[in-house]
Each structure stands twice: as C-alpha cells, then as structure tokens.
Motif scaffolding. Structure first.
Motif, PDB file in Angstrom:
ATOM      1  N   LYS A   1      68.612  29.039   2.837  1.00 30.40           N
ATOM      2  CA  LYS A   1      69.126  28.843   4.295  1.00 30.40           C
ATOM      3  C   LYS A   1      68.825  26.894   3.940  1.00 30.40           C
ATOM      4  O   LYS A   1      69.629  26.179   4.576  1.00 30.40           O
ATOM      5  CB  LYS A   1      69.067  29.083   4.708  1.00 30.40           C
ATOM      6  CG  LYS A   1      69.874  30.692   4.976  1.00 30.40           C
ATOM      7  CD  LYS A   1      69.186  31.735   5.985  1.00 30.40           C
ATOM      8  CE  LYS A   1      68.117  32.051   6.274  1.00 30.40           C
ATOM      9  NZ  LYS A   1      67.351  32.971   4.955  1.00 30.40           N
ATOM     10  N   SER A   2      67.631  27.124   4.133  1.00 31.15           N
ATOM     11  CA  SER A   2      66.969  26.232   4.821  1.00 31.15           C
ATOM     12  C   SER A   2      66.993  24.822   4.039  1.00 31.15           C
ATOM     13  O   SER A   2      67.151  23.499   4.115  1.00 31.15           O
ATOM     14  CB  SER A   2      65.339  25.789   4.622  1.00 31.15           C
ATOM     15  OG  SER A   2      65.113  27.007   5.093  1.00 31.15           O
ATOM     16  N   SER A   3      67.381  25.091   2.337  1.00 27.34           N
ATOM     17  CA  SER A   3      67.372  24.455   1.621  1.00 27.34           C
ATOM     18  C   SER A   3      68.870  23.645   1.718  1.00 27.34           C
ATOM     19  O   SER A   3      69.278  22.294   1.201  1.00 27.34           O
ATOM     20  CB  SER A   3      67.458  25.162   0.227  1.00 27.34           C
ATOM     21  OG  SER A   3      65.983  25.287   0.013  1.00 27.34           O
TER      22      SER A   3
ATOM     23  N   MET B   1      69.043  22.938  12.433  1.00 26.22           N
ATOM     24  CA  MET B   1      68.209  23.984  13.323  1.00 26.22           C
ATOM     25  C   MET B   1      67.694  24.304  12.265  1.00 26.22           C
ATOM     26  O   MET B   1      68.358  25.399  12.145  1.00 26.22           O
ATOM     27  CB  MET B   1      68.712  24.544  14.684  1.00 26.22           C
ATOM     28  CG  MET B   1      68.828  23.240  15.972  1.00 26.22           C
ATOM     29  SD  MET B   1      69.474  24.307  17.379  1.00 26.22           S
ATOM     30  CE  MET B   1      68.966  23.645  18.584  1.00 26.22           C
ATOM     31  N   ASP B   2      66.489  24.307  12.221  1.00 31.77           N
ATOM     32  CA  ASP B   2      66.041  25.646  11.508  1.00 31.77           C
ATOM     33  C   ASP B   2      65.224  26.532  11.593  1.00 31.77           C
ATOM     34  O   ASP B   2      64.498  26.560  11.902  1.00 31.77           O
ATOM     35  CB  ASP B   2      65.357  24.708  10.139  1.00 31.77           C
ATOM     36  CG  ASP B   2      64.972  26.075   8.726  1.00 31.77           C
ATOM     37  OD1 ASP B   2      64.806  26.575   8.665  1.00 31.77           O
ATOM     38  OD2 ASP B   2      64.524  25.391   8.037  1.00 31.77           O
ATOM     39  N   GLU B   3      65.580  27.865  12.402  1.00 33.13           N
ATOM     40  CA  GLU B   3      65.330  29.317  13.063  1.00 33.13           C
ATOM     41  C   GLU B   3      64.584  28.723  14.351  1.00 33.13           C
ATOM     42  O   GLU B   3      63.088  28.576  13.943  1.00 33.13           O
ATOM     43  CB  GLU B   3      64.527  29.883  12.051  1.00 33.13           C
ATOM     44  CG  GLU B   3      65.212  29.840  10.595  1.00 33.13           C
ATOM     45  CD  GLU B   3      64.182  31.064   9.987  1.00 33.13           C
ATOM     46  OE1 GLU B   3      63.156  32.169  10.359  1.00 33.13           O
ATOM     47  OE2 GLU B   3      64.523  30.780   8.956  1.00 33.13           O
ATOM     48  N   PRO B   4      65.233  27.510  15.083  1.00 33.49           N
ATOM     49  CA  PRO B   4      64.382  26.550  15.799  1.00 33.49           C
ATOM     50  C   PRO B   4      63.595  28.150  17.146  1.00 33.49           C
ATOM     51  O   PRO B   4      62.461  27.725  17.484  1.00 33.49           O
ATOM     52  CB  PRO B   4      65.428  26.120  16.438  1.00 33.49           C
ATOM     53  CG  PRO B   4      66.417  26.801  16.736  1.00 33.49           C
ATOM     54  CD  PRO B   4      66.261  27.521  14.778  1.00 33.49           C
TER      55      PRO B   4
HETATM   56 MG   LIG Z   1      64.035  28.727   5.693  1.00 34.89          MG
END
Ligand SMILES: [Mg+2]
Ligand SMILES: Nc1ncnc2c1ncn2[C@@H]1O[C@H](COP(=O)(O)OP(=O)(O)OP(=O)(O)O)[C@@H](O)[C@H]1O
Lengths: 253, 644
Positions: free
Chosen positions: A44-46, A173-176
């Motif tokens: 996901k982050s990638s 937003m990455d797991e904000p």
């Molecule tokens: Mg991640």
C-alpha cells in the motif's frame, strides 16, 4: 462521470530483487477519497509513494509503468519537474514529522520553498492552513512555539496543515491516524470530510471502520496486487473477492 | 523552474568538490613525502634504514648512521599501551556519562571532557615533565622516569576526550527504543546498556579507536618532553628511548642534506605505518561486522553455542601457553612486540568472548546470579573509570593553575616583548590568525564533504575512496603534516615560514575531524524530516540546508570546538611551518610568528618553566572561555531542536 485526476497504468515496483507491486491499474476521480486497505507488507505504502515519486529517495527502488496525473501527464516520463509535482501532490506520513522549528516556520516552509517570502503574504496562508487542519484555535496564540513540544495528535494536524499550505490538488495520507488516540483520529477524519470539497485524497488505513466512514472508494491489496476495487459501500457490504471478504470481516489468516 | 535545478546541480558539484578535496590532499601529501623520502631511503639502503639499530647524525661527525628500528619500536610500544589504557577507560566513561551518572553531573562531566579535548599537548608534556616523570623516578629501579610508561600515561589521558566524545555521540545516536525495548523484555539497566546499546554503537567505537591511535602515534610534543630522547632499542618501561615523531621534531631544525632527507624518510615510514594501520583496522571492522551478523543468525543454535564454549576455553589455554613461552624470551624486543600483540588480541577477543558467554548464560537460569555479578562489575568499572578520568583532569588543571597563576599578569599577556621580560602578545596574535585561517578553510570544506557523504552519496561507488582518504588523513601524524607543510607551502609555494603556511596545513589536518563529527550528527537526523521536506516540493538543496543541516547544528558547533581546540593545541606542525618567531607581533598572514602552544614548548625548552606554566594558564582560560561560549550557543540551538 467525474474526470480522473490520477490514473495508474500497469505499475510495477521492485525493491532490489523484491517484486513489491505487480501490474497495478487504478484511477481516482476528482474530489473523492480513496482508501487503500490490506494486510501489512502488501504494497500500500509503496503504491502511495509512487504517486508523488517519494520512492526516488529509496536506493534500489525501480518503478515501471505509467502514473498519469492531471496537468502533468506521466510523472515517470521525461521532463517532469518533480518538485512542482510534489507541490501539487502533498503527503502526510504515518509518524508526525514536524520539523524542529516554530509552528509558523513549519507551515511557512512549503510556501517559502515556492517563492512566497514576505511575512504579510505568509500570515494569511498559515492561518488559513491551520484553520483547515482544525488546529488554529489551539495554537493561534503561540505560533512561535516549537512544533515538537506539541502532542502527537496536534503534530499530525500541523503536518496536515503544512501539506495544505502549498495548496496541493491531491493529498496522500499513509496511515495518518495509526499513532493517534480516538479523539485525534476523529478530528482528522472530520478533517478529511471537509477537505474532500477541494482535494482528492488517497489514504492508507488499517482501520476498517475508518475506511467505511470516510472513503468513497476502496482498493483491497494483497501481495502487491489489487484484488478488489470499487465503491466503499459495495466492497464492505458485498465484497466479490473471497479473500477481501475474509480480510474485512477479520477472518484473514 | 530551471533555477532550482541549476542550484541543485551547482550545490552538488561544490559538495562533490569539497569531498574530493580529501583525496587531493592525501595524494599531494603522499607525493611530496615519497618524492623526497624514497631517494633518501635508497641512498641509505632500505634494509639499513628500517632495521638498522643505530641512529647517529651529529653534524660534522664522520660515522653518520641512519637506522630507525629503535624509534619504530618506541612508537609502537607507546601507542599500543596508551591506546589500551585510554580505550578501556574512555569507553567506560562514555557509558557512565550516557546512562549511569546523575543528570546533574552529566552536563558538568561533558563540559570537563570537552575542556580536556581543548588542552594543548604541550601542556600535557609540561605536566609530564613536572609531575609524572619525577613520580615515576621514585618507583623506577634505575631512577629513570622518562620512557614508555611516562609517555603512554600522558598520551592515554590525552586521547581520552577523543574516545569519550565519539563513543558518547554514537551511544546517543542509538535509537532510544533499542534501550527501552531491552528494558521492556525484562533486562536490567546494565544489561540493556552493555548488551544492546553499546554493541549498536559499535561503528562509533571503532571510529574512536582509529582516531585515538592516530593521535597517539602522531603525538610529538607531549612525547618529546617525557620520552628521554636516546635512540636506543627499548628493553624496559622506564628507560630513555625515542619515537619517530620525537626524532623528527628534535632534529629537523638543524639537520641538512642527507640527514634532513633521512628525517623525511622517517615521515614516510610514519605515513605508511599509519595508512597500513588504517587499512588493517578497516578490514577488521568489516570482518567483525560480518561475524557478529553471522552470530546473530546462529544464536538460536544451541550446539553451535556449545562449540563456541569449547573453542574459547581452548583459546584461553593457547594464550596461556603462548604467554609462558614469550615470557621465557622476554629480553628480545621482537618477542616482546609479539607479546604486546598477543595481549592486544586477547583484550579484543575477551570482549567478544564475554559477550557471547553472557548471551549463553542468559538462557541459563542457574547462572543468573553470576551474570548479575558480571554486569555489576561492568557498572562499577564505569564508575571507577569516570572517577579516574575526572581525577586525572582535575589534578592536571589544578596543578597547572597553582604552578602558573602567580606569574600571570597584564604585562605578561599584553605587554611589549623584551628579552628580559618576555610576553605573549606575539603568540596571541599569531594564534588568532592561525585559528582564523584554519576555520575558514576546514569548516566549509569539512561540512560540505559531510553533507555530500551523508546526503548525496550514501552508497555511490566512488565514496569508498573518499572515505578511505578521510580516514587516512585522520590517521596521519601531525609531524608528517608539518613536514608536508614545510616542503609544500614553505618551500614549493615560496610562502617561507609564515602563519599562512601553518594555517593552511592545520586546516588540512583538522578536516577529517570536522567531516566525521558533522557526518555523525547528520546521520542522527531522522529520515522522516527529509521525506517531509521533499514531500512539500522542496529541492534537495533546500531540504539539506534548511531542514537537515539546522538539526545538525549542535554537531557542527562541536566540530568547530574541536577544530579550534586542535589548532590551539597543535605545535608540532607549527614548529616546521611558522618559524617560531616569539618576539615580534606578526603583521599579516605572510609573516612568521608563534602561537601560545608553541610558546609553552619554547619556554619549557629554555628552562623557564614559570613562564611556560603561566602560558598554560592563559591558554586554559582561552579554552575555557571558548567552551563556555560554545556551550551557550549549543544550548540556544539545542532548545529548538528535536528530542531523541
Ligand atoms: Mg505502509
Ligand atoms: N525501502 C524498502 N526496501 C526494500 N523493501 C521494501 C522497502 N519498503 C518496503 N519494502 C517491501 O515492499 C513490500 C511492500 O511494502 P509496503 O511498505 O508498501 O507495505 P504496506 O502495505 O505499506 O505495509 P504496512 O501496512 O505494514 O505499512 C514489503 O514486503 C516490504 O518488505
């Protein structure tokens, strides 16, 4: 049908020899919130970091395919001004990363980067961004204070305000909210609802309720692939993919 | 936005240039030393030069002989002993300051250590002459106080601050959650520090080793005052001998012709020696990291662990045997040398063995109490080491203050220099000019290189060579820099004896320190700051200079402290480059001059130890003031800084 602001076409991503993303296709339309869900390490982050080329900072990370963003064309193509791209595609990280400077300087960092230097021009931007991020009331008397002295939830909202200050079109937003308490989380979720009017938001979350509460569309990731993508209501009420169903009902091994 | 791109490009280019400067400097030094030293060696005969046991170069004498073996052995002995003492105490002090000492004392201790780092080596030398040598004379069977023991005691105190500062910095750089994680697993405070945090700070500790060996081998002035100065093969700890550095410093003034070339050849030996040492340490470093990595992989394998135990007890036996054998041949210097290395290896191995054993013991309930005792011992050692270090420092400072203060007066410091009434005015002006020149060159280039290494080229291929050059520069003895400055700036550039020649040489010499300290502090800046800035559309230059660099400002300030400290304390370089003009105030960078530290040597040499001690007092006050100013600056910068 609204026009697409982000279009991801056949994106592949490698970290060294590790094939982290396998042929991703996805499109996001204007002013909607898209949520990425899926187990840890599924990419996901990638993918999120592909959208503003933050992956460039990682040694040994290679991206193939196209990411077309409205106004830029393919951002992995030639002649792209990356700094300008990142100005238009803001990002908020999992861990609040306010700079060790005053609150004012934190918010003003972006605008200053892009050529706004005068205090009288910066003041309204800073106030406006802090208001949008819903933290103006708490810090307005103390803008000279070091941003690090704030609480985690406040810091995260400062980060959001900082991202908003450069007036991006898209916000990643990455797991904000993953390191925040429920109250701060709720504030930030409300924030997303309000921001939706002007911004397109892509958010990674591990919190299923959060995804249902705020997002319009949801993409389910597994092992570097998107297994299911569609309206959030549809995915959560009637998932087509078996693994996706298992995951959102919490029965995923 | 072409301008941003252009700026980025230009910045990168300049940073690259400053990083490449180290390579250029190293090559220049090597070139000019070798081009003069090698022919000299050839003329004397390489074997005769390296393994000849007689050094005899009195001007006019007919039987000139240039054998440097005695000096080589002297250098090795002194360095090995000093490093061992200094390293053991220094790491314990760092651990003590880091975790065991009460918060109130911590600041004071760090200040003290900083202060110790700023004390010129000639002051140590003077202290050696006035205190250590007479004291050793009392216990010496032959009533000789000079020699290996005196020199290594003085040196070990001298290298302490380097070791402590670097170890402490890297201890601080270990993420807090390592420590907290260990605590959370039920480890005691001591276990967490010695088993988790200290190993994680390994790279910094190795840096400390390289730097302190470099300083010990390169030290000239402190050694020259307590070593005795007889070029003979050392057979005892208390016996007048000589080292390479002391030999060069003592003789280069009057030497000419082949005698001078022979001294340059000595410089070559020192140069090669330190480079080899550096390469050796680097390979050890790499091997060790591999080893510990493999060990963690195999940690769960009990059988492997059992094998390890067998192996270690076997090792003990072997070492004991070897020791017995070498004791038998104790009179022969070469065997003694071997003994030193065996000792060194045992000390190094012991630390590994102990760690592995304690890891094993961890799993063994019954051995718990023994393990506790071990950690209690480590803790007590760190208390004791800190006590020793502080005692040495306070004793040294007190002694010099008491000895020198009565002779300090307004006239002595700022008055006009006359033959009967020597003053410090020329030295003060000279020192200021030297510091100015050195900082102007080494800080920009050093910080630039550090930025290049940590921000631009973490993994690029050529970086290996830049790092090698920097490490080598750091290890080169100051007397070799002196020789280089003498040949290159004084001679070839035609600057003759001048403050400029001295200042530029000092700048090159201090460069590695600046780079290392700055880089270490750049590495402590969390990566998420860089990401945060870049995500806002900031260019690399802006991210680096506006976000990352300010976070490292405390590190840069401390680099500045240490640079000024080293410039002020250096005298070996200056002896060969600025001309020791003690009586005339310099009127520019091109005029010859003197510095405060050089004056201490000068006064001490002339037998006026009152003036020497008084100069020490003045110098200590300068160092103290400098530290106060910089700790104030550090606090102001630190206030706005991130928490670890
Ligand atoms: Mg991640
Ligand atoms: N910098 C990196 N270098 C090498 N491999 C990486 C790197 N970052 C991520 N990976 C690998 O790529 C895969 C996807 O990682 P990614 O961070 O995108 O997962 P994620 O879905 O965001 O997980 P999480 O929910 O835990 O944040 C993982 O297998 C991870 O090990």
């Amino acid at each position: 049908m609204k026009e697409n602001i982000i279009e991801i076409k056949d994106v592949q991503l490698h970290y060294g020899n590790h094939h982290a993303l396998k042929s991703i296709n996805l499109s996001v339309s204007k002013c909607e919130i898209l949520a990425f869900i899926g187990p840890s390490g599924c990419g996901k982050s990638s993918l999120l970091r592909c959208i503003n080329r933050m992956n460039d900072l990682i040694d040994g990370c290679r991206v193939r395919g196209k990411v077309v963003i409205e106004g830029f064309g393919d951002i992995y193509g030639k002649g792209i001004d990356i700094n300008n791209l990142r100005k238009n595609v803001g990002m908020v990280f999992q861990k609040p990363n306010v700079f060790p400077m005053s609150i004012f300087d934190n918010i003003a960092f972006g605008p200053r980067t892009h050529g706004i230097k005068k205090k009288k021009d910066l003041d309204p931007i800073v106030e406006d961004s802090l208001k949008k991020a819903g933290i103006w009331q708490e810090v307005k008397d103390d803008l000279k204070k070091s941003a690090i002295s704030l609480s985690g939830g406040q810091q995260q909202r400062i980060c959001i305000a900082r991202a908003l200050a450069v007036q991006p079109k898209i916000l990643l937003m990455d797991e904000p909210t993953s390191s925040l308490d429920p109250i701060s989380t709720a504030i930030i979720e409300d924030l997303c609802e309000n921001l939706k009017i002007n911004y397109t938001i892509v958010i990674v979350t591990h919190n299923m309720q959060q995804a249902t509460r705020i997002s319009d569309k949801t993409a389910f990731f597994l092992n570097g692939e998107i297994l299911e993508f569609g309206e959030t209501t549809q995915i959560f009420s009637n998932p087509k993919n078996e693994k996706c169903e298992k995951y959102i009902t919490g029965r995923f091994g | 936005m072409m301008t941003v791109k252009l700026k980025d490009g230009i910045a990168k280019y300049f940073l690259l240039c400053s990083a490449a400067f180290s390579i250029v400097a190293l090559l220049a030094i090597a070139l000019f030393l070798f081009s003069r030293g090698i022919p000299a060696m050839a003329e004397i005969g390489l074997f005769k030069f390296l393994f000849g046991t007689v050094w005899h170069n009195n001007p006019g004498a007919t039987n000139q002989s240039y054998g440097v073996l005695p000096m080589i052995l002297g250098s090795i002995y002194v360095t090995a002993l000093a490093t061992m003492i200094g390293l053991t105490i220094g790491i314990f002090i760092a651990v003590f300051i880091f975790k065991f000492c009460p918060k109130k004392i911590r600041g004071i201790l760090e200040q003290l250590i900083n202060l110790l780092g700023g004390i010129p080596s000639v002051v140590f030398g003077l202290f050696g002459i006035l205190v250590v040598v007479p004291a050793l004379r009392q216990i010496s069977p032959t009533f000789v106080g000079e020699g290996i023991l005196a020199a290594s005691l003085i040196l070990s105190i001298m290298i302490l601050p380097t070791i402590v500062t670097i170890s402490l910095n890297s201890l601080k750089a270990v993420p807090r959650n390592f420590y907290e994680g260990a605590l959370a697993l039920g480890a005691t405070k001591e276990q967490s520090v010695f088993k988790v945090v200290l190993p994680a700070a390994k790279s910094g500790v190795y840096t400390a080793v390289v730097l302190s060996i470099g300083r010990a081998i390169g030290e000239t002035m402190a050694v020259i005052m307590v070593i005795g100065g007889s070029p003979q093969i050392p057979t005892s700890w208390l016996q007048s001998i000589d080292t390479l550095t002391a030999l060069i410093a003592r003789n280069s003034g009057e030497a000419s012709g082949l005698a001078f070339e022979a001294l340059i050849a000595c410089g070559v030996v020192l140069f090669v020696f330190t480079i080899l040492l550096n390469v050796f340490l680097m390979t050890v470093k790499i091997k060790r990291t591999n080893q510990s990595y493999k060990l963690t992989l195999k940690r769960h394998n009990e059988r492997q662990a059992q094998k390890l135990i067998d192996h270690t007890s076997f090792l003990h036996l072997r070492v004991a045997l070897l020791y017995k054998r070498t004791k038998f041949f104790i009179k022969y210097p070469f065997v003694k040398l071997g003994q030193f290395f065996v000792w060194l290896v045992v000390v190094c191995k012991l630390n590994v063995i102990c760690r592995q054993l304690s890891e094993l013991l961890d799993k063994n309930w019954r051995a718990e109490s023994r393990q506790k005792a071990w950690y209690a011992f480590l803790k007590v050692s760190s208390f004791f080491a800190a006590f020793l270090g502080v005692l040495a420092l306070v004793g040294l400072i007190l002694f010099i203050l008491i000895r020198g203060t009565p002779y300090v007066s307004w006239h002595f410091v700022f008055g006009k220099y006359t033959l009967d009434n020597p003053t410090l005015t020329p030295a003060i002006v000279g020192t200021l000019i030297l510091v100015g020149i050195a900082l102007c060159i080494s800080i920009p280039i050093g910080v630039g290189s550090a930025i290049f290494l940590s921000e631009y080229a973490r993994k690029a291929k050529g970086v290996k060579y830049i790092r090698l050059a920097i490490d080598s520069l750091a290890a080169i003895p100051s007397i070799v820099y002196g020789l280089f400055g003498f040949i290159f700036f004084v001679g070839l550039f035609g600057w003759s004896y001048s403050l400029l020649a001295g200042g530029v040489t000092l700048a090159i010499m201090t460069l590695p320190t600046v780079i290392r300290i700055t880089e270490e502090s750049l590495l402590t800046v969390p990566h998420i700051y860089r990401e945060g800035s870049v995500a806002l559309g900031a260019s690399k230059v802006r991210t680096t200079f506006k976000v990352v660099l300010p976070c490292a400002s405390v590190g840069i300030a401390s680099a500045l402290i240490q640079t000024v400290g080293r410039v002020i304390s250096e005298s070996a370089v200056l002896i060969l480059t600025i001309g020791l003009m003690v009586n005339i105030v310099p009127d520019g960078v091109m005029s010859p001059g003197t510095s405060l530290a050089l004056n201490i040597y000068y006064f001490g040499n002339f037998g006026s130890s009152d003036q020497a001690a008084a100069t020490c007092v003045v110098l200590l006050i300068v160092v103290l003031l400098l530290n106060l100013v910089l700790s104030f600056v550090g606090k102001r910068l630190g206030r706005n800084n991130f928490k670890y």
